[in-house]
Scaffold this motif. Structure first.
Motif: not given
Length: 619
Positions: A269-281
């Motif tokens: 979850e934390d990795l997914l949210e980090a990628l989402a925050e970076a606008n990559l997901l």
């Protein structure tokens, strides 16, 4: 069923320009084809247009991502089934053409907007068009589709003008006075007016100046990749690995559990949210997905051996665990002895079916990915796990696609038992579609394999199905002969519960055919025994089938209560084709006014199933 379906994705939080395009959308008398280069914002525009025009379509909005940029684009049948369920058709018909007929009938008097996003081919789109002039369709595609100009109006989305591009970047970066910063004009030029590039640039500007960012990017045609490179470099090592690994996912979206499996971590979850925050997901509710351009960039980054294989393994084990919830049939692949049922207790079956529906596209893509990786040991097991779901939900194209791959893989492995199962399951699909010649060929091929390996269950099942096919062709003597031959093997089945059920199914089939040949006493004896068994075991559908068969050979005073009970059972089981047939039979035994009501009810069901000739016969 939703009273008024509103299926558009979340409205864009920021949307600039596109006034001319929206006016063109409103002016279009029928349908609209939104086209433009990758990253220009076709999906965003289609969704925004849908929200702006909601009042024009009071009967709702339908949306489907057709997956034209993925390995496994959606089939028209898959989309139609989804739409029909939302429109109140609980069990859509089996054939795609019939589904289309029902869909057009269901939307005939409605004012609806239908968004078909990321189309793959015009044939895919054409099968999903309503006939009503009160409905409008928006199609988006990265491809230049050949469409009928009398039906579609093409709207080309151009890159944003500089003033709108600046407004977008200023708002997203939360930087006041951005227009006065040196180099901002160069930045906008290099982003080429592409909303995707501008959003990525805005995200970078939250942590650096315009000149610093401009120094890192150059040509407009390469700006998306260059900005993605910068985004990637700013990730932590674990986040970089997550980006590379998840880029190997083969479906349009995914959940946190499969992400964790691909990454080999307990919680992603934390990795997914980090990628989402970076606008990559992209966040898609509680799931995630890559924009097609970002996913392509992730796959071009450093290779991650085994990432796709871990995803395939997760989906396979998931499918096996779900399959063991929805059916109690026998299995050929060893993995079924290793993976437990996923759910137990009340509500287990609906939960399993809901997850199959959620992950169905990913599971199909996993089979295709396994074929690309030459994972022959995986493909047949996947097919077995998917069979019951495909069969019960009439996913004809998907089943034929996967099971042909499964049969070929099994033969390459030299596993005749699994190949036998693949051909048997392909045959059941053809039989259900009344394609009897192809069904018989598949069962005969499966029977040869079963005989070669002396597999009792395989021989019993194939002989039973060959009897069902013969009955469908009107060859009743041959059907009875096949049932007799199948019974010999059914009596040899070691498991007592499975043996008894196989024998009772054969009694039901035999009794049904005997009612057609005039062997009334024998039919009555077989059907009564089957009736008792299926009632005792709580099998509603087969109990109803037996009662309807009994009604054909008993006097009207005895037949009517049997048919009334059969109708109740079919209603409870949502077995609509059987229900319609039962209503027609019951109508022959009641007073004219009641018969009219029953026939009208049956006709409505036939129309829902796309059986319009049967509906017309009932008036």
């Amino acid at each position: 069923m939703l009273d008024v379906p509103r299926l558009l994705p979340a409205r864009p939080s920021l949307f600039v320009d596109r006034g001319d395009e929206y006016r063109g959308f409103n002016a279009a008398t029928r349908h609209v084809f939104l086209t433009g280069q990758p990253g220009v914002g076709k999906t965003t525009a289609a969704v925004e247009f849908g929200y702006r025009s909601a009042e024009l379509f009071p009967d709702g909005q339908l949306y489907y991502d057709l997956g034209g940029s993925t390995r496994a684009p959606a089939t028209p049948a898959e989309v139609l089934q989804h739409f029909l369920e939302l429109l109140g058709v609980a069990k859509p018909p089996e054939r795609e053409q019939q589904m289309g007929n029902v869909f057009r009938s269901a939307t005939r008097d409605r004012r609806m907007l239908i968004v078909l996003d990321d189309a793959d081919t015009m044939a895919q789109v054409r099968a999903l068009l309503p006939s009503s002039e009160s409905c409008k369709v928006i199609v988006t595609s990265r491809k230049q589709l050949m469409f009928d100009t009398g039906t579609f109006r093409e709207i080309v989305l151009e890159p944003l003008a500089d003033d709108h591009a600046l407004a977008l970047v200023s708002t997203l970066s939360e930087k006041d006075g951005l227009a006065a910063e040196p180099g901002v004009g160069t930045l906008l030029t290099r982003c080429g007016g592409l909303p995707l590039a501008l959003e990525l640039a805005a995200n970078r500007l939250r942590r650096r100046s315009v000149p610093a960012l401009v120094a890192r990017i150059d040509a407009a045609l390469e700006v998306v990749d260059q900005l993605l490179d910068l985004s990637y470099q700013e990730l932590t090592p674990d986040e970089q690995r997550a980006y590379r690994v998840l880029g190997r996912h083969f479906g349009p979206e995914f959940g946190a559990e499969v992400a964790a499996a691909m990454l080999g971590v307990p919680d992603a979850e934390d990795l997914l949210e980090a990628l989402a925050e970076a606008n990559l997901l992209r966040r898609l509710g509680d799931r995630y997905g890559f924009h097609s351009l970002i996913g392509a960039h992730a796959r071009r980054s450093e290779d991650e051996p085994g990432a796709a294989g871990r995803a395939i393994d997760w989906y396979l084990r998931r499918a096996v665990g779900l399959a063991k919830v929805i059916t109690r049939r026998w299995w050929a692949a060893d993995i079924f002895t290793q993976v437990p049922r996923l759910f137990d207790g009340e509500g287990a079956v609906p939960r399993a079916l809901a997850e199959f529906k959620l992950e169905g596209t990913n599971m199909l893509a996993a089979v295709l990915a396994a074929e690309e990786l030459s994972a022959d040991d995986v493909i047949p097991a996947f097919c077995e796990a998917l069979w019951a779901w495909y069969y019960n939900t009439d996913r004809n194209d998907d089943m034929i696609t996967t099971h042909r791959l499964g049969a070929a893989a099994a033969l390459r492995l030299g596993d005749k038992k699994v190949a036998m199962r693949m051909h048997n399951e392909i045959g059941t699909r053809h039989e259900k579609l009344r394609e009897f010649a192809e069904a018989r060929a598949q069962f005969e091929r499966s029977l040869v394999l079963a005989e070669e390996i002396q597999d009792v269950l395989g021989q019993e099942s194939n002989l039973e199905w060959l009897g069902i096919v013969s009955d469908g062709l009107g060859d009743h003597d041959t059907a009875l002969d096949f049932f007799d031959r199948s019974r010999v093997f059914a009596e040899q089945v070691p498991d007592p519960d499975r043996r008894e059920r196989a024998l009772m199914l054969l009694r039901m089939h035999t009794g049904r055919v005997q009612t057609k040949t005039g062997a009334v006493d024998q039919a009555l004896a077989n059907l009564r025994q089957a009736e008792t068994y299926f009632e005792t075991t709580g099998d509603a559908v087969n109990t109803g089938r037996v009662k309807e068969n009994l009604s054909r050979i008993l006097p009207p005073t005895q037949a009517r209560p049997l048919l009334e009970r059969a109708v109740e059972l079919f209603t409870q089981a949502h077995a609509r084709s059987l229900l319609a047939d039962g209503l027609v039979s019951l109508a022959r035994l009641v007073d004219p006014d009641t018969a009219l009501v029953l026939r009208r009810r049956a006709a409505a069901i036939y129309r829902e199933l796309g059986e319009f000739p049967l509906a017309e016969e009932l008036g």
